[in-house]
Design a protein around this motif. Sequence first.
Motif, PDB file in Angstrom:
ATOM      1  N   ALA A  80     108.676  13.490  96.823  1.00 15.51           N
ATOM      2  CA  ALA A  80     108.429  13.538  98.271  1.00 15.51           C
ATOM      3  C   ALA A  80     106.957  13.226  98.570  1.00 15.51           C
ATOM      4  O   ALA A  80     106.653  12.470  99.499  1.00 15.51           O
ATOM      5  CB  ALA A  80     108.802  14.913  98.815  1.00 15.51           C
ATOM      6  N   SER A  81     106.050  13.783  97.763  1.00 15.67           N
ATOM      7  CA  SER A  81     104.610  13.535  97.974  1.00 15.67           C
ATOM      8  C   SER A  81     104.279  12.052  97.810  1.00 15.67           C
ATOM      9  O   SER A  81     103.474  11.492  98.557  1.00 15.67           O
ATOM     10  CB  SER A  81     103.777  14.359  96.997  1.00 15.67           C
TER      11      SER A  81
ATOM     12  N   LEU B 198      93.685  11.191 112.625  1.00 19.01           N
ATOM     13  CA  LEU B 198      94.606  12.207 113.168  1.00 19.01           C
ATOM     14  C   LEU B 198      95.984  12.117 112.511  1.00 19.01           C
ATOM     15  O   LEU B 198      96.593  13.130 112.167  1.00 19.01           O
ATOM     16  CB  LEU B 198      94.753  12.044 114.689  1.00 19.01           C
ATOM     17  N   LYS B 199      96.454  10.878 112.334  1.00 20.46           N
ATOM     18  CA  LYS B 199      97.772  10.689 111.730  1.00 20.46           C
ATOM     19  C   LYS B 199      97.757  11.082 110.250  1.00 20.46           C
ATOM     20  O   LYS B 199      98.687  11.725 109.754  1.00 20.46           O
ATOM     21  CB  LYS B 199      98.222   9.230 111.891  1.00 20.46           C
ATOM     22  N   GLY B 200      96.691  10.702 109.577  1.00 18.08           N
ATOM     23  CA  GLY B 200      96.554  11.055 108.156  1.00 18.08           C
ATOM     24  C   GLY B 200      96.539  12.565 107.978  1.00 18.08           C
ATOM     25  O   GLY B 200      97.190  13.100 107.075  1.00 18.08           O
ATOM     26  N   GLN B 201      95.825  13.255 108.858  1.00 20.30           N
ATOM     27  CA  GLN B 201      95.737  14.717 108.781  1.00 20.30           C
ATOM     28  C   GLN B 201      97.125  15.358 108.943  1.00 20.30           C
ATOM     29  O   GLN B 201      97.470  16.317 108.247  1.00 20.30           O
ATOM     30  CB  GLN B 201      94.760  15.214 109.859  1.00 20.30           C
ATOM     31  N   GLN B 202      97.925  14.815 109.863  1.00 23.05           N
ATOM     32  CA  GLN B 202      99.281  15.338 110.069  1.00 23.05           C
ATOM     33  C   GLN B 202     100.133  15.165 108.803  1.00 23.05           C
ATOM     34  O   GLN B 202     100.831  16.090 108.392  1.00 23.05           O
ATOM     35  CB  GLN B 202      99.973  14.591 111.232  1.00 23.05           C
ATOM     36  N   ILE B 203     100.049  13.973 108.214  1.00 23.38           N
ATOM     37  CA  ILE B 203     100.848  13.711 107.009  1.00 23.38           C
ATOM     38  C   ILE B 203     100.410  14.626 105.860  1.00 23.38           C
ATOM     39  O   ILE B 203     101.240  15.210 105.161  1.00 23.38           O
ATOM     40  CB  ILE B 203     100.755  12.217 106.611  1.00 23.38           C
ATOM     41  N   ILE B 204      99.098  14.762 105.713  1.00 23.21           N
ATOM     42  CA  ILE B 204      98.570  15.581 104.603  1.00 23.21           C
ATOM     43  C   ILE B 204      98.930  17.065 104.793  1.00 23.21           C
ATOM     44  O   ILE B 204      99.426  17.708 103.872  1.00 23.21           O
ATOM     45  CB  ILE B 204      97.040  15.385 104.495  1.00 23.21           C
ATOM     46  N   ASP B 205      98.663  17.587 105.968  1.00 21.13           N
ATOM     47  CA  ASP B 205      98.867  19.023 106.191  1.00 21.13           C
ATOM     48  C   ASP B 205     100.325  19.414 106.389  1.00 21.13           C
ATOM     49  O   ASP B 205     100.757  20.455 105.908  1.00 21.13           O
ATOM     50  CB  ASP B 205      98.062  19.489 107.422  1.00 21.13           C
TER      51      ASP B 205
ATOM     52  N   LEU C 174     108.619   4.052 108.959  1.00 15.95           N
ATOM     53  CA  LEU C 174     108.086   4.785 107.795  1.00 15.95           C
ATOM     54  C   LEU C 174     107.784   6.237 108.144  1.00 15.95           C
ATOM     55  O   LEU C 174     108.019   7.136 107.329  1.00 15.95           O
ATOM     56  CB  LEU C 174     106.833   4.090 107.250  1.00 15.95           C
ATOM     57  N   ILE C 175     107.253   6.475 109.352  1.00 16.39           N
ATOM     58  CA  ILE C 175     106.986   7.855 109.789  1.00 16.39           C
ATOM     59  C   ILE C 175     108.308   8.631 109.859  1.00 16.39           C
ATOM     60  O   ILE C 175     108.398   9.768 109.394  1.00 16.39           O
ATOM     61  CB  ILE C 175     106.271   7.863 111.164  1.00 16.39           C
TER      62      ILE C 175
ATOM     63  N   VAL D 220     102.907   6.739 100.439  1.00 17.21           N
ATOM     64  CA  VAL D 220     103.231   5.360 100.821  1.00 17.21           C
ATOM     65  C   VAL D 220     103.181   5.221 102.350  1.00 17.21           C
ATOM     66  O   VAL D 220     102.660   4.240 102.884  1.00 17.21           O
ATOM     67  CB  VAL D 220     104.618   4.951 100.254  1.00 17.21           C
ATOM     68  N   ASP D 221     103.688   6.234 103.031  1.00 15.36           N
ATOM     69  CA  ASP D 221     103.654   6.273 104.503  1.00 15.36           C
ATOM     70  C   ASP D 221     102.197   6.304 104.992  1.00 15.36           C
ATOM     71  O   ASP D 221     101.808   5.558 105.900  1.00 15.36           O
ATOM     72  CB  ASP D 221     104.423   7.522 104.962  1.00 15.36           C
TER      73      ASP D 221
END
Lengths: 108, 205
Positions: free
Chosen positions: B185-186, A68-75, B80-81, B191-192
Motif C-alpha cells: 500500500a505504501s 499540501l497534497k503531499g502532506q495529505q498522502i504522507i500523513d 490515481l488519487i 507512486v500517487d
Amino acid sequence: MAYGRYALDYSLSTYLCDLTFMQIINSNKKNTLSWLWLMVLTVISTFIGLVINNKALFIASVLFIVFLKGQQIIDIFMELAQAPKFWRRLLLGYVTLLPLVIGFIYIL
Amino acid sequence: MNHSIHSEAELTLIGITNEKTLEKRLPGDLAMWFFILAELTVFAILFIGFAVSEQLNSAIFIEGKAKLHQMLGLINTLTLITSSFFVALALNAMHAGDGKKSAKLLVVAKLVACVYIAVKVWEYMSLFEQNIDIETNTFFTLYFMITFFHLMHILLGMVILTFIAVKANKNEYNASNITGFEAGASYWHMVDMLWIILFPLIYVI
C-alpha cells in the motif's frame, strides 16, 4: 483471583477490539475527507492559472498545493502521522524541499 | 461497554500507556521504505533535470506543453488519487480482519488505475499520430522518459496490488502479519505522490 484475572483479560481484549474498531471508523472518515480535499486541490491547481496572472505567484501557488497534497498522502494515506517522527519528517521534507528547489529554478 | 474499568496503571502494567503508544510504528517493511526513498531520489533528479532543461530551452518547452492535453493530466491525477484512496480503505478493512472486503477494494483500486493506463496510452498514441516521439526534441525526450518511467511504476504497483489482493482474499493477513500489505500500500501511495509532483511540472506550470 482467577476469576478477577479472567474478567480483566476479557474486558481488556474487548476494550482493545472496540478501540481498533473505532480507530478504523475514524481512519475511514479521515481517508474520505483527505480524498475529497485532494480532489479539490487538484482541480484548483489545474485552473489557478486562469485567475493568477503573475508568473511567480502562479508557480508558487501551484507548488504550495503540491506540498499540501503531499502532506495529505504522507500523513493520511501512508499513515505516517502515527509513525516514528524521523520517517514522517523525511517524507514531509521531500514534498517541502523538492517544490522549493523547483520553484527557485523557475522563478529565479 | 465500560472503558473506565481499566485504570491507567493497569494499562501501563501490560505495556499500554496510551493510544499513541499502540500506534507509534512504521507501516510495512523497513526495506520497502528504503526502496521508496531510493525511488523518490531518482524521481527528484528527473524532476529537477526537467525544470533546469525548461529554463534552458523555454521556447521548446512552451511549444511542447501546448501539444499535451491538460485535461488528460487532470483525469489521470484524479484517478490515481481515487485509486490510492481505495487502497487506504482496503488496508483499513484488512486491519478490521475483513480480507474479502479488502480484496474487493483492491480490485476497485486497480480498475481505477486501469483508467490511468488507458488515458496514458491514448495520449502516447495521439502524440505518435502527430509524428511526435522521444527523439522529437528535449521536451518530448524528458516527457516520454519521465512519464513512461512512472507508468512502469504503476504497472509494478498493480502487480503488487494483485499479489496482496489474492493473499487478502485468502485471509492470509492478520494483526501480527500485515507488514506485506502495508508495504504494498505504501508503494502505491508513493507512486500517487510522484504523479502529484509530475502533473503540475509537465501539464500546469
